[in-house]
Design a protein around this motif. Structure first.
Motif, PDB file in Angstrom:
ATOM      1  N   GLY A   1       0.792  -1.215   0.000  1.00 25.49           N
ATOM      2  CA  GLY A   1       0.000   0.000   0.000  1.00 25.49           C
ATOM      3  C   GLY A   1       0.826   1.268   0.000  1.00 25.49           C
ATOM      4  N   MET A   2       0.187   2.367   0.405  1.00 25.05           N
ATOM      5  CA  MET A   2       0.797   3.690   0.341  1.00 25.05           C
ATOM      6  C   MET A   2       1.797   3.924   1.466  1.00 25.05           C
ATOM      7  N   THR A   3       2.859   4.650   1.139  1.00 30.25           N
ATOM      8  CA  THR A   3       3.736   5.162   2.185  1.00 30.25           C
ATOM      9  C   THR A   3       3.019   6.331   2.877  1.00 30.25           C
ATOM     10  N   GLU A   4       3.568   6.763   3.999  1.00 29.82           N
ATOM     11  CA  GLU A   4       2.980   7.913   4.689  1.00 29.82           C
ATOM     12  C   GLU A   4       2.970   9.141   3.770  1.00 29.82           C
ATOM     13  N   LYS A   5       4.055   9.360   3.049  1.00 30.94           N
ATOM     14  CA  LYS A   5       4.155  10.510   2.148  1.00 30.94           C
ATOM     15  C   LYS A   5       3.088  10.442   1.060  1.00 30.94           C
ATOM     16  N   GLU A   6       2.920   9.282   0.457  1.00 32.48           N
ATOM     17  CA  GLU A   6       1.926   9.121  -0.599  1.00 32.48           C
ATOM     18  C   GLU A   6       0.517   9.340  -0.070  1.00 32.48           C
ATOM     19  N   ALA A   7       0.246   8.822   1.134  1.00 28.40           N
ATOM     20  CA  ALA A   7      -1.087   8.979   1.710  1.00 28.40           C
ATOM     21  C   ALA A   7      -1.398  10.445   1.998  1.00 28.40           C
ATOM     22  N   ARG A   8      -0.413  11.178   2.517  1.00 38.56           N
ATOM     23  CA  ARG A   8      -0.647  12.597   2.827  1.00 38.56           C
ATOM     24  C   ARG A   8      -0.826  13.415   1.553  1.00 38.56           C
ATOM     25  N   GLU A   9      -0.131  13.019   0.493  1.00 39.34           N
ATOM     26  CA  GLU A   9      -0.310  13.723  -0.785  1.00 39.34           C
ATOM     27  C   GLU A   9      -1.713  13.512  -1.347  1.00 39.34           C
ATOM     28  N   LYS A  10      -2.297  12.341  -1.098  1.00 37.83           N
ATOM     29  CA  LYS A  10      -3.623  12.037  -1.629  1.00 37.83           C
ATOM     30  C   LYS A  10      -4.748  12.484  -0.699  1.00 37.83           C
ATOM     31  N   TYR A  11      -4.591  12.263   0.616  1.00 35.89           N
ATOM     32  CA  TYR A  11      -5.682  12.497   1.560  1.00 35.89           C
ATOM     33  C   TYR A  11      -5.485  13.733   2.440  1.00 35.89           C
ATOM     34  N   GLY A  12      -4.333  14.377   2.337  1.00 36.44           N
ATOM     35  CA  GLY A  12      -4.090  15.579   3.132  1.00 36.44           C
ATOM     36  C   GLY A  12      -4.019  15.285   4.620  1.00 36.44           C
ATOM     37  N   ASP A  13      -4.777  16.059   5.402  1.00 41.19           N
ATOM     38  CA  ASP A  13      -4.746  15.910   6.854  1.00 41.19           C
ATOM     39  C   ASP A  13      -5.576  14.732   7.346  1.00 41.19           C
ATOM     40  N   ASP A  14      -6.309  14.100   6.439  1.00 40.93           N
ATOM     41  CA  ASP A  14      -7.197  12.997   6.835  1.00 40.93           C
ATOM     42  C   ASP A  14      -6.431  11.672   6.895  1.00 40.93           C
ATOM     43  N   VAL A  15      -5.231  11.739   7.469  1.00 36.84           N
ATOM     44  CA  VAL A  15      -4.352  10.568   7.552  1.00 36.84           C
ATOM     45  C   VAL A  15      -3.899  10.381   8.996  1.00 36.84           C
ATOM     46  N   ASN A  16      -3.906   9.132   9.456  1.00 39.56           N
ATOM     47  CA  ASN A  16      -3.354   8.796  10.767  1.00 39.56           C
ATOM     48  C   ASN A  16      -2.252   7.759  10.595  1.00 39.56           C
ATOM     49  N   VAL A  17      -1.254   7.843  11.451  1.00 39.61           N
ATOM     50  CA  VAL A  17      -0.137   6.904  11.406  1.00 39.61           C
ATOM     51  C   VAL A  17       0.011   6.263  12.777  1.00 39.61           C
ATOM     52  N   TYR A  18       0.081   4.938  12.796  1.00 35.95           N
ATOM     53  CA  TYR A  18       0.233   4.178  14.037  1.00 35.95           C
ATOM     54  C   TYR A  18       1.535   3.384  13.952  1.00 35.95           C
ATOM     55  N   ARG A  19       2.232   3.275  15.067  1.00 40.47           N
ATOM     56  CA  ARG A  19       3.543   2.630  15.067  1.00 40.47           C
ATOM     57  C   ARG A  19       3.700   1.677  16.250  1.00 40.47           C
ATOM     58  N   SER A  20       4.573   0.717  16.048  1.00 41.23           N
ATOM     59  CA  SER A  20       5.089  -0.095  17.154  1.00 41.23           C
ATOM     60  C   SER A  20       6.588  -0.231  16.953  1.00 41.23           C
ATOM     61  N   ASP A  21       7.356   0.372  17.849  1.00 44.20           N
ATOM     62  CA  ASP A  21       8.812   0.300  17.824  1.00 44.20           C
ATOM     63  C   ASP A  21       9.208  -0.631  18.956  1.00 44.20           C
ATOM     64  N   PHE A  22       9.678  -1.823  18.624  1.00 46.34           N
ATOM     65  CA  PHE A  22       9.866  -2.858  19.644  1.00 46.34           C
ATOM     66  C   PHE A  22      11.168  -3.616  19.418  1.00 46.34           C
ATOM     67  N   ARG A  23      11.610  -4.257  20.454  1.00 44.95           N
ATOM     68  CA  ARG A  23      12.797  -5.105  20.371  1.00 44.95           C
ATOM     69  C   ARG A  23      12.339  -6.554  20.359  1.00 44.95           C
ATOM     70  N   PRO A  24      12.548  -7.274  19.255  1.00 45.17           N
ATOM     71  CA  PRO A  24      12.104  -8.669  19.185  1.00 45.17           C
ATOM     72  C   PRO A  24      12.676  -9.500  20.331  1.00 45.17           C
ATOM     73  N   MET A  25      11.879 -10.422  20.830  1.00 42.33           N
ATOM     74  CA  MET A  25      12.285 -11.239  21.976  1.00 42.33           C
ATOM     75  C   MET A  25      13.611 -11.951  21.709  1.00 42.33           C
ATOM     76  N   LYS A  26      13.795 -12.438  20.490  1.00 38.68           N
ATOM     77  CA  LYS A  26      15.041 -13.125  20.158  1.00 38.68           C
ATOM     78  C   LYS A  26      16.226 -12.201  20.351  1.00 38.68           C
ATOM     79  N   ASN A  27      16.066 -10.932  19.987  1.00 38.66           N
ATOM     80  CA  ASN A  27      17.158  -9.977  20.150  1.00 38.66           C
ATOM     81  C   ASN A  27      17.431  -9.675  21.610  1.00 38.66           C
ATOM     82  N   VAL A  28      16.391  -9.701  22.431  1.00 37.23           N
ATOM     83  CA  VAL A  28      16.571  -9.483  23.869  1.00 37.23           C
ATOM     84  C   VAL A  28      17.450 -10.583  24.457  1.00 37.23           C
ATOM     85  N   VAL A  29      17.149 -11.833  24.087  1.00 43.04           N
ATOM     86  CA  VAL A  29      17.924 -12.963  24.619  1.00 43.04           C
ATOM     87  C   VAL A  29      19.347 -12.948  24.076  1.00 43.04           C
ATOM     88  N   SER A  30      19.488 -12.657  22.775  1.00 39.63           N
ATOM     89  CA  SER A  30      20.812 -12.720  22.151  1.00 39.63           C
ATOM     90  C   SER A  30      21.690 -11.536  22.534  1.00 39.63           C
TER      91      SER A  30
END
Length: 450
Positions: free
Chosen positions: A354-383
């Motif tokens: 689908g659309m990148t954030e930039k592409e979505a804002r160019e098409k829909y303007g302010d009617d765009v929301n962005v949700y994120r999850s920035d996480f450390r995978p469990m495997k990386n925690v152990v390793s």
């Protein structure tokens, strides 16, 4: 006597051409196909399949390094490039055989030689034999751009890189696309000193740049060097076998064992005799087709990368199948090019639909929301690895319809395929939120986005 030797003659036995030939034959057509090199095309012979096998081999570099944290003592581990190279090529041979077997099982006649178009309903083989067909399908794929500078002959492309006699101790990869970043991760894992040199300041420009920034930061942390805004000037071969790259704008030259050019691919449509039938091409050399894969000549069609629509193997396969159903099953079908999932098999991999954030804002303007999850995978925690994953959802409209998903992290390409179904189906953020998480997993982050 029949008017033509064949109902369909296909030029190019890659993924798109093979699918078109097989399905057309299953609909009752008399089909022949010509391939001048090896059956299977770019993906099977010198592209995504052997490359993914190298990616798997590269994964062991980090896994072996971190094994002790998971209780394993591994001593004396070493990497043998020739062994992996030869095993990969053995499997390529196996797959080529299966492609040929598929054609044979469907009674498709295979000519292992080059074919060119010599008329609207005629092809001529390299042997000089002329054959006629009611329909001709061109499925010759794409070809890597060579270096555009003096000394270009000293650089390898993705065609040759699989066949190196030795794993290089140092490599300069010219380009900023998915091929460049994938091979950078591969050869770095195999112990090479890797530099990516790109003529512009942006890499992976079609992907969400927040995700790309994460990859670049992690690659630099691993030891991969980026030289951006560094267009090529010339390449020199040295007496000791190394190669020196000179850049424009008086940037310092750099020497390495191998120079690989990965600056994109162009439609492989030259010297096919298209002009003999008056087939139209665009400024980039691609064959121009309509929604049903037909050229401006009623009897000639084209599918796959030679048309320069979307350069992905699954797309070529869909186009080949749609062509066969349309022409030989009286079932007109087109391909929907919206929300096509894609991946970069870098380290770690990127996946997107689908659309990148930039592409979505160019098409829909302010009617765009962005949700994120920035996480450390469990495997990386152990390793003890510090790398973090990032999942990003882009929505639009009052109902928060999901218009884009972008991911970087372990196995992101495997996770995205199922999520792409949801985006294709037009589901909303609430539909994701209403789905109970599969715990513990990385994929659960998709239903926990904030």
């Amino acid at each position: 006597m029949p008017e033509f030797d064949y109902d369909l003659f296909v030029i190019g036995a890659g993924s798109g051409g093979t699918r078109a030939a097989r399905i057309s034959a299953s609909h009752g057509a008399k089909v022949a196909i010509a391939e001048e090199y090896r059956v299977g095309g770019t993906c099977v012979i010198r592209g995504c399949v052997p490359k993914k096998m190298l990616v798997y081999g590269a994964h062991f570099a980090e896994d072996l390094h971190e094994a002790e944290r998971f209780g394993w003592d591994i001593k004396g581990a070493s990497f043998n490039w020739q062994r992996l190279r030869d095993i990969v090529q053995t499997d390529v041979d196996r797959l080529e055989g299966l492609y040929g077997q598929t054609l044979d099982n469907n009674k498709v006649e295979l000519f292992n030689e080059r074919a060119t178009i010599t008329g609207a309903n005629e092809v001529t083989l390299a042997s000089g034999k002329k054959l006629s067909a009611s329909k001709i399908l061109v499925a010759t794929g794409g070809w890597p751009f060579p270096a555009q500078c003096e000394g270009a002959e000293h650089a390898l492309t993705s065609n040759e890189i699989f066949h190196l006699d030795e794993c290089p101790k140092s490599i300069i990869i010219i380009g900023g696309g998915y091929i460049a970043n994938e091979f950078a991760g591969i050869f770095h894992a195999f112990g090479a000193d890797v530099t990516i040199a790109n003529r512009s300041g942006v890499i992976l420009r079609s992907y969400d740049q927040e995700i790309v920034g994460k990859l670049q930061d992690m690659s630099v942390a691993k030891g991969i060097t980026y030289r951006l805004n560094a267009p090529l000037q010339k390449i020199e071969k040295n007496t000791d076998g190394t190669v020196t790259v000179h850049f424009q704008d008086e940037k310092p030259a750099q020497t390495a064992d191998v120079i690989m050019v990965a600056t994109g691919r162009y439609p492989n449509a030259d010297n096919l005799g298209l002009e003999n039938a008056g087939v139209a091409r665009d400024k980039g050399g691609a064959i121009i087709v309509d929604d049903y894969n037909k050229t401006n000549v009623d009897s000639i069609y084209a599918v796959g990368d030679v048309t320069d629509r979307v350069q992905l193997t699954p797309v070529a396969i869909r186009e080949g199948h749609a062509f066969a159903d349309t022409v030989f099953d009286n079932n007109p079908r087109t391909v929907d090019y919206s929300n096509i999932p894609s991946a970069v098999f870098s380290s770690p991999p990127i996946a997107a639909v689908g659309m990148t954030e930039k592409e979505a804002r160019e098409k829909y303007g302010d009617d765009v929301n962005v949700y994120r999850s920035d996480f450390r995978p469990m495997k990386n925690v152990v390793s003890g690895r510090q790398e973090r994953g990032l999942y990003k959802m882009v929505t639009a409209g009052p109902d928060d319809k999901v218009v884009g998903l972008h991911m970087i992290g372990p196995e992101s390409s495997e996770i995205l395929q199922a999520a792409a179904v949801a985006v294709k189906a037009g589901l909303s953020k609430q539909d994701f939120d209403d789905t109970i998480a599969l715990h513990p997993s990385m994929s659960e982050e998709l239903v926990l986005l904030k």
